[in-house]
Scaffold this motif. Structure first.
Motif, mmCIF file in Angstrom:
data_model
loop_
_atom_site.group_PDB
_atom_site.id
_atom_site.type_symbol
_atom_site.label_atom_id
_atom_site.label_comp_id
_atom_site.label_asym_id
_atom_site.label_seq_id
_atom_site.Cartn_x
_atom_site.Cartn_y
_atom_site.Cartn_z
ATOM 1 N N PRO A 1 0.972 -1.165 -0.048
ATOM 2 C CA PRO A 1 -0.027 -0.091 0.064
ATOM 3 C C PRO A 1 0.925 1.479 -0.042
ATOM 4 N N THR A 2 2.029 1.238 0.579
ATOM 5 C CA THR A 2 2.760 2.447 0.738
ATOM 6 C C THR A 2 3.371 2.686 -0.668
ATOM 7 N N MET A 3 3.894 1.644 -1.210
ATOM 8 C CA MET A 3 4.438 1.793 -2.824
ATOM 9 C C MET A 3 3.289 2.237 -3.596
ATOM 10 N N LYS A 4 2.067 1.831 -3.624
ATOM 11 C CA LYS A 4 0.856 2.207 -4.362
ATOM 12 C C LYS A 4 0.787 3.719 -4.043
ATOM 13 N N ALA A 5 0.779 4.233 -2.835
ATOM 14 C CA ALA A 5 0.638 5.614 -2.569
ATOM 15 C C ALA A 5 1.687 6.335 -3.113
ATOM 16 N N ILE A 6 3.023 5.926 -3.082
ATOM 17 C CA ILE A 6 3.904 6.779 -3.633
ATOM 18 C C ILE A 6 3.861 6.890 -5.256
ATOM 19 N N ARG A 7 3.388 5.685 -5.717
ATOM 20 C CA ARG A 7 3.392 5.622 -7.324
ATOM 21 C C ARG A 7 2.284 6.309 -7.655
ATOM 22 N N ASP A 8 1.178 6.565 -7.035
ATOM 23 C CA ASP A 8 -0.028 7.651 -7.473
ATOM 24 C C ASP A 8 0.522 8.843 -7.285
ATOM 25 N N ARG A 9 0.955 9.216 -6.456
ATOM 26 C CA ARG A 9 1.407 10.718 -5.970
ATOM 27 C C ARG A 9 2.655 11.021 -6.891
ATOM 28 N N PHE A 10 3.585 10.256 -7.281
ATOM 29 C CA PHE A 10 4.819 10.769 -7.872
ATOM 30 C C PHE A 10 5.457 10.162 -9.225
#
Length: 151
Positions: free
Chosen positions: A124-133
């Motif tokens: 989930p952390t990696m997904k959040a990072i990918r979505d934002r950046f």
């Protein structure tokens, strides 16, 4: 709008008779067309979004960096140089890349927002990072930082 920038750059390169830029931009357009066709089967008639285009270009850069390493190890410096030139053309469409410190700060922020505490929270952390950046950072580096912070 990224799609239009690529088309415009292709026309400009063709007028300038920049064969290297033309071939690289055609590679981008071909990959984009492939992704658009695949997206239509997933009920996306307009093709892929700008974020997905950025992701596509980042993966193209990663492939070329891998190729450069292999060519240099094999003593094929002229091919490595050609790949490096392709990377330069592709990078003109990407936003400024984040430094390691900026990536670390973004990771820390995402971990805090999600309340991540263990490696189980890495996805989930990696997904959040990918979505934002999307298009702004090397996700391989981000993954390593997330893993080290959650371990």
């Amino acid at each position: 709008m990224l799609r239009e920038q690529i088309k415009s750059a292709l026309k400009t390169a063709m007028v300038a008779k920049d064969a290297h830029a033309v071939s690289t931009l055609r590679l981008i357009m071909a990959a984009l067309k492939d992704r658009d066709i695949a997206a239509r089967t997933q009920d996306k008639p307009d093709g892929i979004s700008d974020e997905e285009i950025l992701s596509l270009m980042q993966s193209m850069i990663k492939q070329r960096r891998d190729s450069i390493t292999m060519y240099e190890n094999g003593g094929r410096l002229e091919l490595a140089e050609q790949e490096a030139k392709e990377i330069e053309v592709i990078e003109t469409f990407l936003p400024k890349q984040m430094s390691e410190d900026e990536i670390g700060a973004a990771v820390d922020s995402a971990i805090a927002e999600l309340g991540a505490t263990s490696l189980k929270d890495m996805g989930p952390t990696m997904k959040a990072i990918r979505d934002r950046f999307a298009g702004q950072m090397d996700f391989g580096k981000a993954s390593a930082i997330i893993k080290s912070r959650l371990a």
